[in-house]
Design an enzyme around this catalytic site. Structure first.
Site, PDB file in Angstrom:
ATOM      1  N   SER A  14       0.849  -1.193   0.000  1.00 31.97           N
ATOM      2  CA  SER A  14       0.000   0.000   0.000  1.00 31.97           C
ATOM      3  C   SER A  14       0.884   1.241   0.000  1.00 31.97           C
ATOM      4  CB  SER A  14      -0.907  -0.026   1.221  1.00 31.97           C
ATOM      5  OG  SER A  14      -0.112  -0.031   2.380  1.00 31.97           O
ATOM      6  N   ASP A 149      -5.189  -9.197  -0.349  1.00 31.63           N
ATOM      7  CA  ASP A 149      -5.770  -8.993   0.987  1.00 31.63           C
ATOM      8  C   ASP A 149      -7.096  -9.751   1.054  1.00 31.63           C
ATOM      9  OD1 ASP A 149      -3.789  -7.132   1.341  1.00 31.63           O
ATOM     10  OD2 ASP A 149      -5.099  -5.374   1.192  1.00 31.63           O
ATOM     11  N   ILE A 150      -7.322 -10.453   2.160  1.00 29.66           N
ATOM     12  CA  ILE A 150      -8.576 -11.197   2.304  1.00 29.66           C
ATOM     13  C   ILE A 150      -9.768 -10.247   2.173  1.00 29.66           C
ATOM     14  CG2 ILE A 150     -10.000 -12.447   3.991  1.00 29.66           C
ATOM     15  CD1 ILE A 150      -7.455 -13.745   5.015  1.00 29.66           C
ATOM     16  N   LYS A 189      13.481  -4.033  -9.557  1.00 36.00           N
ATOM     17  CA  LYS A 189      13.053  -5.416  -9.749  1.00 36.00           C
ATOM     18  C   LYS A 189      11.577  -5.471 -10.195  1.00 36.00           C
ATOM     19  CE  LYS A 189      15.787  -8.192  -8.811  1.00 36.00           C
ATOM     20  NZ  LYS A 189      16.882  -8.611  -9.733  1.00 36.00           N
ATOM     21  N   GLY A 356      -8.970  19.881  14.719  1.00 40.90           N
ATOM     22  CA  GLY A 356      -8.545  18.847  15.657  1.00 40.90           C
ATOM     23  C   GLY A 356      -9.580  18.611  16.732  1.00 40.90           C
ATOM     24  N   CYS A 383     -11.293  25.810  11.708  1.00 38.29           N
ATOM     25  CA  CYS A 383     -12.187  25.074  12.599  1.00 38.29           C
ATOM     26  C   CYS A 383     -11.669  25.148  14.039  1.00 38.29           C
ATOM     27  CB  CYS A 383     -12.371  23.643  12.103  1.00 38.29           C
ATOM     28  SG  CYS A 383     -13.858  22.902  12.775  1.00 38.29           S
ATOM     29  N   LEU A 384     -10.981  24.125  14.533  1.00 40.19           N
ATOM     30  CA  LEU A 384     -10.411  24.225  15.879  1.00 40.19           C
ATOM     31  C   LEU A 384      -9.490  25.447  15.965  1.00 40.19           C
ATOM     32  CD1 LEU A 384      -9.966  22.921  18.704  1.00 40.19           C
ATOM     33  CD2 LEU A 384      -7.956  21.838  17.727  1.00 40.19           C
ATOM     34  N   MET A 386      -9.878  28.284  14.672  1.00 38.49           N
ATOM     35  CA  MET A 386     -10.690  29.478  14.935  1.00 38.49           C
ATOM     36  C   MET A 386     -11.089  29.501  16.403  1.00 38.49           C
ATOM     37  SD  MET A 386     -14.212  29.932  15.413  1.00 38.49           S
ATOM     38  CE  MET A 386     -15.540  31.041  15.013  1.00 38.49           C
ATOM     39  N   ARG A 464     -18.610  20.054  16.437  1.00 37.81           N
ATOM     40  CA  ARG A 464     -19.709  19.972  17.394  1.00 37.81           C
ATOM     41  C   ARG A 464     -19.827  21.242  18.229  1.00 37.81           C
ATOM     42  NH1 ARG A 464     -21.070  14.604  17.389  1.00 37.81           N
ATOM     43  NH2 ARG A 464     -19.309  13.197  17.143  1.00 37.81           N
ATOM     44  N   HIS A 509     -13.871  24.316   7.017  1.00 40.70           N
ATOM     45  CA  HIS A 509     -12.615  23.787   6.458  1.00 40.70           C
ATOM     46  C   HIS A 509     -12.443  24.250   5.012  1.00 40.70           C
ATOM     47  CE1 HIS A 509     -11.580  21.048   9.773  1.00 40.70           C
ATOM     48  NE2 HIS A 509     -12.894  20.951   9.941  1.00 40.70           N
ATOM     49  N   GLU A 511      -9.912  24.339   3.312  1.00 38.69           N
ATOM     50  CA  GLU A 511      -8.930  23.512   2.586  1.00 38.69           C
ATOM     51  C   GLU A 511      -9.598  22.473   1.676  1.00 38.69           C
ATOM     52  OE1 GLU A 511      -9.419  23.545   5.872  1.00 38.69           O
ATOM     53  OE2 GLU A 511      -9.225  21.564   6.796  1.00 38.69           O
TER      54      GLU A 511
HETATM   55  N1  GLN Z   1     -13.197  19.819  18.072  1.00 36.41           N
HETATM   56  C1  GLN Z   1     -13.833  20.976  17.533  1.00 36.41           C
HETATM   57  C2  GLN Z   1     -15.336  20.797  17.398  1.00 36.41           C
HETATM   58  O1  GLN Z   1     -15.815  19.713  17.386  1.00 36.41           O
HETATM   59  C3  GLN Z   1     -13.221  21.356  16.188  1.00 36.41           C
HETATM   60  C4  GLN Z   1     -13.447  20.349  15.130  1.00 36.41           C
HETATM   61  C5  GLN Z   1     -12.542  20.503  13.945  1.00 36.41           C
HETATM   62  O2  GLN Z   1     -11.518  21.161  14.000  1.00 36.41           O
HETATM   63  N2  GLN Z   1     -12.886  19.863  12.847  1.00 36.41           N
HETATM   64  O3  GLN Z   1     -16.052  21.765  17.290  1.00 36.41           O
END
Ligand code: GLN
Length: 533
Positions: A14, A149-150, A189, A356, A383-384, A386, A464, A509, A511
């Site tokens: 892989s 792979d099985i 090879k 995160g 996200c986190l 911010m 969340r 996000h 990105e």
């Molecule tokens: N942990 C944070 C939340 O749940 C940020 C989530 C994230 O960065 N995707 O709001």
């Protein structure tokens, strides 16, 4: 033209960039004027990668319709530039779930349910559904894992049946393998490739194309040897040599005549692909200017954990003719005052704190945001990132020492980030976050508005927790700008700082929507801000 199907399998091991090879093939088909849709089958039992650890699995890529998918879908969206959906990613967990729900409903009364034909039927129907709904000319189907792979057997069997049913000329098999290098004899090879193709043949599959991955140029006689032993046509062994810029691959593959092979094997009239944009990546940018961007996270030891963020930076740098180095900074080391880590971060021209979950490394990220704010370093919080920027502002500007997020402390006095009301009573972990595309209205006159050049945007979410509106007014009076919010103005989506050259945090996000040919406005603006220094 009937719809055409391309199955992509992997051999030897892989991590060979099967997704990138498939995506490059998709880019060439698109450049030939064909519409393309992509699917990836992941043979593991999790229902989706949403609950898997980024250390193990890398990034979770989110689609507009809120599916938490394999990171290869990110490559597909970037190379082919079509929005993918829930139809694009299926795992063995999902396939079995679908089958077992039917069994409980009584759909198979009296019958024994078996891998063949029942599991393979569900797999085939998923492909048919994706073909019907996308109406694409070509559907690329990547089978995760390695032949042998099985877990992968039902997918290979379903692919064999699919080929038998649709017929030669409508289904193509591409196999991505490795040519290992033996330093002692200084040669590449081919035996492992031969064996893995034989494994495929034993399952009734004959590849039409072999992508041979190697770290150095592959001599012509070796390509010939693979052609002969693997029984593929002359010219259909495509060298897949490691390149520093993955976006050069469509152009490189095309230089070996891939479009000709595809049109011949899939029996459609040849159209010369328009490769100009991809050819640019082969030459690379002018690179007169160098910039460093710090990516402050905790999953940095896994190269793919922030892959979309990496790619978004690379694309923005490319379009600004900047040669960019991304410094992966370990937030835990920042937290522990590791001098080397601090020096590496301080040497950077911009700081990004990506998404995160959980407590670990949080204080290091807050220190990074503080450093960026106090030293006028361009900052982008995702996200986190911010939420971190909000906590930092609360602690050091608004002087609320105990400020934090409810995610890190349920008892803290100042939960400037708190759980979203609709999330409060959710107990199940899989697929339950605020997921996918939501609209956001941008405040005019802000740096964000200047970057996006539009009033209303749509971005992808996965969280969340949210900005606690109880602190909105006081933070605004201290110089924070709510630069974007949900159309009903309840959810803070974007914050920025008035007295800072570029300090933006977004609850989404961006990105995921950056494309190599169209960098994301926020990443583009961040790179431009580093050039103003
Ligand atoms: N942990 C944070 C939340 O749940 C940020 C989530 C994230 O960065 N995707 O709001």
């Amino acid at each position: 033209m009937p719809q055409k199907y391309i199955f992509v399998t992997g051999g030897v091991c892989s991590g060979l960039g099967k997704g990138i090879a498939s995506a490059s093939m998709g880019a060439i088909l698109k450049a030939m004027g064909k519409s393309v849709f992509v699917m990836k089958f992941d043979p593991y039992l999790n229902v989706d990668p949403g609950t898997m650890n980024p250390f193990q699995h890398g990034e979770v890529f989110v689609t507009d319709d809120g599916a938490e998918t394999d990171l290869d879908l990110g490559h597909y969206e970037r190379f082919i530039d079509v929005p993918l959906s829930k139809l694009s990613n299926a795992t063995t967990g999902q396939i079995y779930q679908e089958l077992l729900e039917k069994e409980r409903e009584g759909a198979f009364l009296g019958k024994t349910i078996q891998i063949i034909p029942h599991v393979t039927d569900v797999i085939r129907k998923r492909i048919e559904r994706a073909a019907d709904e996308s109406k694409a000319d070509c559907i690329i189907i990547e089978i995760g894992g390695t032949v042998g792979d099985i877990e992968g057997e039902p997918y290979l069997e379903a692919a064999r049946q699919f080929h038998r049913e649709k017929g030669e000329g409508n289904v193509l098999f591409a196999h991505v393998t490795l040519l290992p290098y033996l330093p002692v004899t200084r040669e590449l090879k081919t035996k492992p490739t031969q064996s893995s193709v034989r494994e495929l043949q034993r399952r009734g599959i004959q590849p039409h194309i072999v992508f041979a991955r190697a770290d150095q140029d592959i001599p012509k006689d070796l390509l010939k040897k693979i052609t002969l032993f693997c029984d593929v046509k002359e010219g259909a062994v495509i060298p897949n040599v490691t390149t520093p810029n993955i976006y050069a691959l469509p152009s490189i593959f095309e230089s070996y005549g891939l479009s000709r092979i595809l049109s011949k094997e899939l029996k459609f009239s040849y159209i010369k692909p328009k490769m100009v944009v991809w050819d640019k990546f082969r030459k690379g940018p002018q690179k007169s200017i160098k910039r460093r961007v710090a990516l402050v996270g905790k999953y940095i030891s896994h190269g793919d954990a922030y892959i979309s963020v990496h790619e978004a930076i690379v694309s923005a740098a490319f379009h600004n003719n900047v040669s960019c180095v991304i410094e992966d900074i370990d937030s835990e080391k920042i937290e522990k005052n590791d001098e080397r880590e601090w020096d590496r971060m301080k040497a950077c021209d911009a700081i990004i704190v990506p998404g995160g979950f959980g407590n670990r490394g949080i204080e290091g990220k807050i220190l990074a945001a503080q450093y960026a704010r106090e030293h006028d370093i361009p900052y982008l919080g995702l996200c986190l990132g911010m939420q971190i920027a909000t906590i930092e502002f609360a602690r050091h500007v608004a002087k609320l020492d105990s400020a934090t997020s409810e995610e890190f402390s349920t008892r803290a006095k100042h939960q400037v980030i708190h759980i979203m009301p609709e999330q409060k009573h959710i107990r199940k972990k899989g697929g339950t976050m605020r997921l996918g595309a939501y609209p956001c209205v941008i405040k005019q006159g802000t740096k964000t508005a200047r970057a996006y050049k539009s009033k209303r945007i749509s971005e992808r979410h996965r969280h969340r927790y949210e900005f606690n509106n109880a602190y909105r007014k006081s933070f605004e009076s201290l110089g924070m700008v709510i630069a974007g919010a949900s159309p009903d103005n309840h959810i803070v989506e974007i914050i920025e700082l008035k007295k800072h050259p570029f300090f933006i945090g977004v609850q989404f996000h961006p990105e995921f929507k950056s494309r190599p040919l169209r960098p994301h406005p926020l990443f583009d603006a961040l790179l431009k801000a580093t050039l103003k220094k």
